[in-house]
Design a protein around this motif. Structure first.
Motif, mmCIF file in Angstrom:
data_model
loop_
_atom_site.group_PDB
_atom_site.id
_atom_site.type_symbol
_atom_site.label_atom_id
_atom_site.label_comp_id
_atom_site.label_asym_id
_atom_site.label_seq_id
_atom_site.Cartn_x
_atom_site.Cartn_y
_atom_site.Cartn_z
ATOM 1 N N GLY A 156 53.869 8.980 18.960
ATOM 2 C CA GLY A 156 52.949 8.968 17.824
ATOM 3 C C GLY A 156 53.377 8.127 16.641
ATOM 4 O O GLY A 156 52.673 8.081 15.625
ATOM 5 N N LYS A 181 49.950 18.384 20.251
ATOM 6 C CA LYS A 181 49.547 17.526 19.138
ATOM 7 C C LYS A 181 49.759 18.236 17.801
ATOM 8 O O LYS A 181 49.407 19.404 17.642
ATOM 9 N N LYS A 191 53.786 12.997 8.685
ATOM 10 C CA LYS A 191 54.541 12.794 9.929
ATOM 11 C C LYS A 191 55.522 11.623 9.869
ATOM 12 O O LYS A 191 56.504 11.616 10.627
ATOM 13 N N ASP A 212 46.502 16.630 11.998
ATOM 14 C CA ASP A 212 46.349 15.310 11.385
ATOM 15 C C ASP A 212 46.708 15.305 9.906
ATOM 16 O O ASP A 212 47.037 14.251 9.344
ATOM 17 N N ASP A 213 46.640 16.461 9.257
ATOM 18 C CA ASP A 213 46.793 16.499 7.809
ATOM 19 C C ASP A 213 48.225 16.774 7.336
ATOM 20 O O ASP A 213 48.444 17.021 6.146
#
Length: 235
Positions: free
Chosen positions: A175, A197, A204, A200-201
């Motif tokens: 990723g 996974k 990372k 998204d928020d």
């Protein structure tokens, strides 16, 4: 004689007033309780004083977050190295997984593997990308991480010179969007999940390149960090 008589009357009046004041003072002291006098003195001293507002000391949060993670979340914080003496730090659920204090941080790319279900570290190591050929060792380390693991990575000093393309490809598959942008002494922090996974928020990845016009240290960019909260119910 007249001026002398006037002066005598003035001095006599002054002495009489003094004795009268002294007598009234003793009389007042006998009639009024000592506690009342003491309280009055304290009250007079307090007049004009501004109130002191005492701000409570903030409670320390896991991994030194500014704000706490809500229940049902893991806390993480990844800090790259900065300069020669500031080594990388990787913290998860308030436990230092990699640090100078633990004696397991070093030059290159530092990686900690955490079991997502238990929140416990399963392995940690660093891979020197300046001396020796450790790119293949890093690939094997990542591939051996079980499915359902979190991988937390941070650089110190140079993490790019001997990092080969197949290793970069492997990190990209986890990723990473910045691994191909790595340069000499880039500060890079990254968190990934293997076999599942991440939301998204959450934060990372972050990168900061060496730049002689902007470097915090001589020949070294400023350290960077990422931190956040990971739900415990992703798998």
């Amino acid at each position: 004689m007249w001026p002398s008589r006037q002066k005598f009357v003035k001095w006599a009046g002054l002495l009489l007033a003094s004795f009268t004041g002294l007598y009234m003072g003793y009389l007042f002291a006998d009639l009024v309780p000592e506690q009342t006098i003491a309280t009055s003195v304290v009250n007079l001293q307090e007049i004009g004083k501004k109130p002191v507002l005492r701000v409570p000391v903030p409670k320390r949060q896991k991994c030194d977050h500014w704000s706490p993670c809500s229940p049902g979340n893991y806390a993480y914080r990844i800090l790259t190295g900065g300069g020669r003496e500031k080594l990388a730090k990787i913290c998860f659920e308030d436990e230092l997984l990699i640090s100078k204090e633990k004696g397991n941080a070093g030059r290159g790319i530092n990686i900690a593997v955490v079991n997502y279900k238990t929140g416990k570290v399963t392995s940690a190591n660093f891979f020197d990308m300046w001396e020796g050929d450790h790119s293949g060792e890093m690939m094997a380390f990542i591939k051996n991480a079980p499915e359902g693991s979190l991988l937390l990575m941070a650089t110190h000093d140079d993490g790019n010179t001997r990092l080969k393309n197949d290793a970069k490809k492997l990190v990209e598959e986890l990723g990473s969007k910045e691994i191909w942008n790595m340069k000499f002494r880039s500060s890079w922090a990254f968190i990934a999940a293997k076999g599942f996974k991440l939301p998204d928020d959450i934060q990372k990845e972050k990168i900061n390149h060496s730049d002689r016009n902007r470097n915090r240290y001589s020949g070294w960019p400023a350290e960077i960090q990422i931190e956040g909260c990971i739900p415990r119910s992703l798998i």
